[in-house]
Design a protein around this motif. Sequence first.
Motif, PDB file in Angstrom:
ATOM      1  N   ARG A 101      41.185  35.556  38.390  1.00 28.46           N
ATOM      2  CA  ARG A 101      40.322  34.191  37.839  1.00 28.46           C
ATOM      3  C   ARG A 101      39.257  35.293  39.203  1.00 28.46           C
ATOM      4  O   ARG A 101      38.078  35.108  38.735  1.00 28.46           O
ATOM      5  N   GLN A 102      40.082  35.398  40.001  1.00 23.67           N
ATOM      6  CA  GLN A 102      39.212  36.164  41.324  1.00 23.67           C
ATOM      7  C   GLN A 102      38.717  37.085  40.888  1.00 23.67           C
ATOM      8  O   GLN A 102      37.306  37.832  40.846  1.00 23.67           O
ATOM      9  N   TYR A 103      39.142  38.334  40.208  1.00 27.77           N
ATOM     10  CA  TYR A 103      38.937  39.949  40.219  1.00 27.77           C
ATOM     11  C   TYR A 103      38.177  39.326  39.190  1.00 27.77           C
ATOM     12  O   TYR A 103      37.248  40.239  38.022  1.00 27.77           O
ATOM     13  N   ARG A 104      38.340  37.975  38.070  1.00 23.80           N
ATOM     14  CA  ARG A 104      36.889  37.658  36.726  1.00 23.80           C
ATOM     15  C   ARG A 104      35.921  37.471  37.076  1.00 23.80           C
ATOM     16  O   ARG A 104      34.486  37.858  37.176  1.00 23.80           O
ATOM     17  N   GLU A 105      35.495  37.100  38.017  1.00 22.93           N
ATOM     18  CA  GLU A 105      33.903  36.934  39.067  1.00 22.93           C
ATOM     19  C   GLU A 105      33.650  37.819  39.422  1.00 22.93           C
ATOM     20  O   GLU A 105      32.420  37.910  39.434  1.00 22.93           O
ATOM     21  N   GLU A 106      34.465  38.542  40.051  1.00 20.88           N
ATOM     22  CA  GLU A 106      34.208  39.969  40.832  1.00 20.88           C
ATOM     23  C   GLU A 106      33.459  40.972  39.901  1.00 20.88           C
ATOM     24  O   GLU A 106      32.833  41.663  39.769  1.00 20.88           O
ATOM     25  N   ILE A 107      34.351  40.952  38.805  1.00 25.37           N
ATOM     26  CA  ILE A 107      33.684  41.880  37.354  1.00 25.37           C
ATOM     27  C   ILE A 107      32.540  41.197  37.213  1.00 25.37           C
ATOM     28  O   ILE A 107      31.478  41.628  36.605  1.00 25.37           O
ATOM     29  N   GLY A 108      32.616  39.844  36.939  1.00 25.54           N
ATOM     30  CA  GLY A 108      31.150  38.610  36.437  1.00 25.54           C
ATOM     31  C   GLY A 108      29.617  39.216  36.865  1.00 25.54           C
ATOM     32  O   GLY A 108      29.033  39.690  36.594  1.00 25.54           O
TER      33      GLY A 108
END
Length: 123
Positions: A101-108
Amino acid sequence: MTEHLWSFSTESGHLTGTDLTGWRVEATDGHIGKVDKHSDEADDSYLVVDTGMWIFGKEVLVPGRAVTRVDPDNETLHLSLSKEQVKDSPEFVADKHLADRQYREEIGQYYRMPWQFPGGGAF
């Protein structure tokens, strides 16, 4: 109300349940690769694009909102992103990032840059 980054735009023509694996991916300024994996789940729609030799085999995670047009006749997806924007995106490593989820937020955060997306403007 701005539509969610991790959802396909209703204007794109994407039909839920369509297998996009292997489809060509076109940036605003040319071909960037093929779809390796994808999801069209609500609020979790994305493409994993294999860029092949174009950027040295890097895979990138692209949110569903970046898809501007689905061309089923030619099995091609068109993005609202340039080649440079895709090239500069964070690298995607499936074993490490798919459920992170943290990676997904960084991508976001990367894709919330002031670029225009269909159906709602910048994020």
